[in-house]
Design a protein around this motif. Structure first.
Motif, mmCIF file in Angstrom:
data_model
loop_
_atom_site.group_PDB
_atom_site.id
_atom_site.type_symbol
_atom_site.label_atom_id
_atom_site.label_comp_id
_atom_site.label_asym_id
_atom_site.label_seq_id
_atom_site.Cartn_x
_atom_site.Cartn_y
_atom_site.Cartn_z
ATOM 1 N N GLU A 189 -4.442 0.084 -4.578
ATOM 2 C CA GLU A 189 -5.671 0.949 -4.032
ATOM 3 C C GLU A 189 -6.646 0.343 -5.509
ATOM 4 O OE1 GLU A 189 -6.940 2.541 -2.058
ATOM 5 O OE2 GLU A 189 -5.072 3.300 -1.006
ATOM 6 N N ARG A 246 0.975 2.209 -4.510
ATOM 7 C CA ARG A 246 -0.300 2.806 -4.217
ATOM 8 C C ARG A 246 -1.430 2.098 -4.653
ATOM 9 N NH1 ARG A 246 -1.980 3.682 1.429
ATOM 10 N NH2 ARG A 246 -3.760 5.375 0.973
ATOM 11 N N PRO A 282 0.965 -1.179 0.163
ATOM 12 C CA PRO A 282 -0.218 0.152 -0.172
ATOM 13 C C PRO A 282 1.332 1.193 0.230
ATOM 14 C CG PRO A 282 -0.070 -0.910 2.277
ATOM 15 C CD PRO A 282 0.465 -2.091 1.074
ATOM 16 N N SER A 283 2.192 1.005 0.250
ATOM 17 C CA SER A 283 2.453 2.774 0.131
ATOM 18 C C SER A 283 3.934 2.880 -0.900
ATOM 19 C CB SER A 283 3.586 2.774 1.494
ATOM 20 O OG SER A 283 4.685 1.911 1.780
#
Length: 137
Positions: A45, A41, A37-38
């Motif tokens: 998402e 991203r 997620p980092s």
């Protein structure tokens, strides 16, 4: 430049490989390798948002930044993953790719940007190579 659908990458021995197309609901509770997620991203998402919208909760066993890192874990039987369709070109012997039955709006958009009026022809050459490798549907 183009849109590319996600597909399900499965270990070759997984029972779901017997199906031609897989519904997202089949991922419920399954060991799942997802994009970080980092560090990834955009891809994270797209996938996580769609799974949330469908009410599907696979069991995340690993998060990684790149498709090239995810597929060896699928090949080793660690779990399954949703990856862009072009990942099938990487040809891992123990990975089977299946389209999703309900994959509407689960596409990666690929963009290419370059400086207008640049003196180097690299951008034009790269654009041609990409367009040849990934022709528009």
């Amino acid at each position: 430049m183009f849109r590319e659908p996600f597909v399900l990458a499965l270990p070759a021995e997984h029972p779901l490989v017997q199906h031609e197309a897989i519904p997202l609901a089949a991922l419920e509770g399954q060991p799942f390798i997802e994009f970080c997620p980092s560090e990834s991203r955009y891809l994270y998402e797209l996938v996580a948002g769609r799974l949330r919208a469908e009410g599907v909760a696979p069991e995340t066993v690993q998060t990684l930044s790149h498709t090239h890192s995810i597929l060896p874990l699928v090949d080793a039987g660690v779990g399954m993953a949703l990856v862009p369709r072009s990942a099938a070109r990487l040809r891992y012997a123990g990975v089977v790719f299946r389209p999703l039955r309900d994959a509407r709006d689960l596409d990666v958009e690929v963009h290419l940007a370059w400086r207008r009026g640049g003196r180097h022809g690299v951008a034009a050459t790269l654009r041609q190579v990409i367009q040849q490798a990934f022709p528009a549907p």
